[in-house]
Design an enzyme around this catalytic site. Structure first.
Site, mmCIF file in Angstrom:
data_model
loop_
_atom_site.group_PDB
_atom_site.id
_atom_site.type_symbol
_atom_site.label_atom_id
_atom_site.label_comp_id
_atom_site.label_asym_id
_atom_site.label_seq_id
_atom_site.Cartn_x
_atom_site.Cartn_y
_atom_site.Cartn_z
ATOM 1 N N HIS A 221 8.513 -0.053 -1.361
ATOM 2 C CA HIS A 221 8.315 1.419 -1.474
ATOM 3 C C HIS A 221 8.849 2.294 -2.539
ATOM 4 O O HIS A 221 8.477 3.225 -3.369
ATOM 5 C CB HIS A 221 9.417 2.228 -0.309
ATOM 6 C CG HIS A 221 8.469 3.275 -0.096
ATOM 7 N ND1 HIS A 221 7.308 3.335 0.414
ATOM 8 C CD2 HIS A 221 8.763 4.575 -0.239
ATOM 9 C CE1 HIS A 221 7.096 4.428 0.735
ATOM 10 N NE2 HIS A 221 8.243 5.686 -0.209
ATOM 11 N N TYR A 225 7.532 5.021 -6.479
ATOM 12 C CA TYR A 225 8.078 5.706 -7.529
ATOM 13 C C TYR A 225 8.066 5.402 -8.934
ATOM 14 O O TYR A 225 8.211 6.082 -9.828
ATOM 15 C CB TYR A 225 9.735 6.806 -7.202
ATOM 16 C CG TYR A 225 8.829 6.782 -5.884
ATOM 17 C CD1 TYR A 225 8.799 8.093 -5.752
ATOM 18 C CD2 TYR A 225 9.483 6.302 -4.736
ATOM 19 C CE1 TYR A 225 8.457 8.646 -4.355
ATOM 20 C CE2 TYR A 225 9.597 6.576 -3.088
ATOM 21 C CZ TYR A 225 8.870 8.113 -2.478
ATOM 22 O OH TYR A 225 8.639 8.283 -2.026
ATOM 23 N N HIS A 375 -5.016 6.956 2.327
ATOM 24 C CA HIS A 375 -3.961 7.439 2.115
ATOM 25 C C HIS A 375 -3.487 6.610 0.665
ATOM 26 O O HIS A 375 -3.140 7.286 -1.034
ATOM 27 C CB HIS A 375 -2.412 7.325 3.360
ATOM 28 C CG HIS A 375 -1.519 7.251 2.376
ATOM 29 N ND1 HIS A 375 -0.530 8.633 2.024
ATOM 30 C CD2 HIS A 375 -0.157 6.223 1.881
ATOM 31 C CE1 HIS A 375 0.620 9.159 1.321
ATOM 32 N NE2 HIS A 375 0.827 7.111 1.541
ATOM 33 N N PHE A 376 -3.061 5.311 -0.187
ATOM 34 C CA PHE A 376 -2.092 3.926 -0.656
ATOM 35 C C PHE A 376 -2.793 4.568 -1.575
ATOM 36 O O PHE A 376 -2.424 5.180 -3.213
ATOM 37 C CB PHE A 376 -2.231 3.087 -0.325
ATOM 38 C CG PHE A 376 -1.994 1.995 -1.585
ATOM 39 C CD1 PHE A 376 -1.372 1.854 -1.671
ATOM 40 C CD2 PHE A 376 -3.110 1.510 -2.277
ATOM 41 C CE1 PHE A 376 -0.419 1.131 -2.617
ATOM 42 C CE2 PHE A 376 -2.594 0.483 -3.086
ATOM 43 C CZ PHE A 376 -1.871 0.863 -3.680
ATOM 44 N N HIS A 377 -4.304 4.497 -1.969
ATOM 45 C CA HIS A 377 -5.025 5.642 -3.004
ATOM 46 C C HIS A 377 -5.158 6.692 -3.891
ATOM 47 O O HIS A 377 -5.278 6.962 -4.303
ATOM 48 C CB HIS A 377 -6.826 5.173 -3.351
ATOM 49 C CG HIS A 377 -7.223 3.541 -2.513
ATOM 50 N ND1 HIS A 377 -6.632 2.936 -1.555
ATOM 51 C CD2 HIS A 377 -7.043 2.675 -3.739
ATOM 52 C CE1 HIS A 377 -6.982 1.458 -2.354
ATOM 53 N NE2 HIS A 377 -7.800 1.552 -3.316
ATOM 54 N N ARG A 438 -8.121 -2.752 8.499
ATOM 55 C CA ARG A 438 -7.089 -2.288 7.436
ATOM 56 C C ARG A 438 -8.027 -3.172 6.516
ATOM 57 O O ARG A 438 -8.860 -3.230 5.337
ATOM 58 C CB ARG A 438 -5.867 -2.469 7.585
ATOM 59 C CG ARG A 438 -5.331 -2.483 5.915
ATOM 60 C CD ARG A 438 -4.172 -2.331 5.774
ATOM 61 N NE ARG A 438 -3.703 -1.759 4.512
ATOM 62 C CZ ARG A 438 -2.280 -1.850 3.836
ATOM 63 N NH1 ARG A 438 -1.032 -1.952 4.584
ATOM 64 N NH2 ARG A 438 -1.977 -2.240 2.594
ATOM 65 N N ARG A 439 -7.903 -4.334 7.082
ATOM 66 C CA ARG A 439 -7.840 -5.652 5.849
ATOM 67 C C ARG A 439 -9.076 -6.496 7.316
ATOM 68 O O ARG A 439 -8.661 -6.411 9.078
ATOM 69 C CB ARG A 439 -7.714 -6.459 5.592
ATOM 70 C CG ARG A 439 -6.574 -5.924 4.751
ATOM 71 C CD ARG A 439 -5.510 -6.298 3.715
ATOM 72 N NE ARG A 439 -4.913 -6.407 3.443
ATOM 73 C CZ ARG A 439 -3.095 -5.594 3.234
ATOM 74 N NH1 ARG A 439 -3.054 -6.060 4.411
ATOM 75 N NH2 ARG A 439 -3.018 -5.074 2.656
#
Length: 562
Positions: A221, A225, A375-377, A438-439
């Site tokens: 995580h 950042y 969300h990640f993208h 998801r996958r």
């Protein structure tokens, strides 16, 4: 805008740190588009280039999320240090950093291209890769450490020569980025060198899966950042000038960066809400810290909005929102504004989705569904990716002494990318809310009407995602045409390194707590101990050993993997 004469060696190193990942990015983006086609059932996994599903997904993830971001952070960090400290950095150390990162990337590329490292980018057991993948990833990280250590001498020299003066905000931002990166890469180095590499070499048969996952998310995580903060440096030091105004508050930026130091690392267990063996109390603690890390982002949103508002008023805006119409959205000479403002717009949607992921109960609804990559993208493919593209073009133009070509097409890239990404992510998030996995593996079984996983709605969600993927590919293609044409254009100006001068709307006096990084690092280490000692202790105590390794594109009997 002032400029600094940069040594030829450092100039060429920075350019290499841009060109290497940009060349690989063509492969990463290509496989990104193929992923959307696989998900929609348009093609079989091995239809293009003979690559299997997880092999292509690994190439896409490692190139885009690890290689590109690490190389760029080092290149941009080198440029920031040289410009704002007005001194060249040690060339031998800089060259060593580049060589380690290139060698590491090539070593990791071999098993990925030969389908011996289909582990995504997460080093996440029981998925197991060839040893050279782990060795290469380690060398890439060490190379970035060398670059970070190389900045301390000019950093300290500037402080000694400028007593009582504020360290440039951009320098504070870059040092913050790599402080977080250095701390966060220590646990993943322990995971790789202490567990995954011996396992991959066959020296041990079994590893503690839960412990290695805790160690990964200790890194995983804060990695977000590491991606984001170089772009935050651009938001604070470049965007206000590109808009035609000034930064609203210099100390708001310093506060944001230092809050990231203490809040961005002790949050990783929120990725493991469904993992057994970790107590509810530990999960709650990390959830609270996760909501806390939103504070510096909210502070940044307010400060940048105020800075842009000031720029609009300076240009004669009237009314509550009139300033929005005065910003240079389509100014080809200020194209960085377009790349950065589009990233900010995308990040609004990414931040909203992050609140869902951080909440234990809401997370259970979307866990392991298509919502997660949606969300990640919005984070890594939004502000991070657009910031990397815009600044890479800027540095190439400045350091090669060439003017950016196809200005109209160039300024259109971030808007086309934003349009495509919102469609792409919208399709994934809608699919996640209705249960789209998801996958998947081998044949996209959830699109087969005879499968128990099938829902007719999945057809629409995956097709929407594919349309977004096509638009993203076209936007990237236009960018690469602009980049190549700029590189091949005749030299028209002196090759120098220049960024806008830092100006603050408020005349702020020195605020001592925001002048020194060391106390914030100490607080960060205390919070890390508080957050991770229980998590690691529970993983050691409760982690089940004996899980066999698994390679998703080439599943083999357990006895053949030892």
């Amino acid at each position: 805008m002032s400029s600094v004469t940069i040594s030829n060696t450092n100039k060429n190193i920075i350019l290499a740190e841009i060109f290497v990942p940009m060349a690989l990015l063509t492969l990463g983006i290509y496989h990104g588009m193929l992923q959307t086609f696989y998900r929609a059932g348009f093609i079989q996994a091995s239809a293009f280039g003979g690559l299997e599903y997880y092999q292509g997904l690994t190439l896409h993830g490692v190139i885009n999320a690890i290689v590109l971001t690490t190389f760029f952070a080092v290149a941009f960090g080198n440029a920031v240090m040289i410009h704002y400290l007005n001194r060249n950095i040690n060339e031998k150390m800089n060259m060593l950093s580049l060589l380690l990162m290139v060698i590491g990337t090539l070593l990791a590329a071999y098993p990925m291209l030969t389908n011996q490292a289909s582990v995504l980018y997460t080093f996440y057991p029981p998925l197991k890769a060839h040893p050279t993948f782990y060795i290469g990833a380690t060398l890439l990280v060490i190379g970035s450490w060398v670059a970070f250590f190389n900045w301390f001498l000019p950093y300290k020299a500037w402080q000694k020569e400028n007593p009582g003066k504020k360290m440039p905000l951009a320098v504070i931002g870059i040092m913050t980025t790599f402080i977080i990166w250095f701390i966060a890469t220590i646990p993943v180095a322990v995971e790789i060198l202490g567990f995954l590499l011996p396992w991959s070499l066959g020296l041990v048969d079994e590893i503690n899966i839960l412990l290695t996952r805790v160690l990964f998310w200790f890194f995983g995580h804060p990695l977000v950042y590491f991606w984001l903060l170089p772009v935050y440096v651009m938001y604070y030091s470049i965007l206000p000038s590109q808009a035609g105004g000034k930064l609203y508050s210099d100390y708001a930026g310093r506060a944001a960066f230092m809050l990231f130091i203490i809040l961005s690392i002790p949050v990783g267990v929120h990725h493991q809400f469904t993992e057994p063996g970790i107590s509810q109390g530990t999960k709650l603690l990390h959830a609270i810290f996760t909501f806390g890390v939103a504070l510096p982002s909210f502070l940044t949103a307010f400060t940048i909005a105020a800075s842009l508002e000031y720029a609009g008023w300076k240009k004669g805006a009237r009314g509550l929102f009139g300033w929005m119409g005065k910003l240079p959205y389509f100014d080809g000479n200020r194209y960085l504004f377009a790349y950065l403002i589009c990233g900010l717009i995308i990040f609004i949607f990414g931040g909203i989705g992050g609140i869902v992921n951080a909440s234990y109960t809401m997370n259970l609804v979307v866990h392991n569904t298509a919502w997660i990559p949606g969300h990640f993208h919005l984070t890594v493919a939004g502000p991070v990716f657009l910031g990397i593209l815009g600044m890479s073009l800027y540095l190439v133009s400045a350091l090669m002494g060439k003017k950016v070509q196809m200005k109209g097409w160039n300024v259109a890239v971030p808007y086309l990318w934003t349009f495509g990404l919102l469609i792409f992510s919208g399709g994934l998030k809608y699919g996640g809310l209705i249960g789209e996995p998801r996958r998947t593996n081998m044949g996209m079984t959830y699109l087969n009407p005879d499968s128990e996983l099938f829902k007719p709605e999945y057809i629409m969600s995956t097709h929407i995602t594919a349309i977004g993927g096509i638009i993203l590919f076209l936007a990237a293609l236009v960018f690469f045409v602009v980049l190549v044409k700029t590189m091949l254009a005749p030299k028209e100006m002196e090759a120098t390194l220049g960024f806008p001068e830092e100006e603050s709307y408020h005349d702020e006096k020195n605020i001592k707590p925001f002048e020194r990084l060391t106390p914030w690092v100490v607080v960060a280490l205390v919070l890390i101990v508080f957050a991770y000692v229980p998590a690691i202790n529970e993983a050691v105590k409760n982690g089940k050993k004996g899980s066999p390794p698994y390679m998703p594109d080439n599943p083999v009997p357990v006895e053949n993997t030892r």
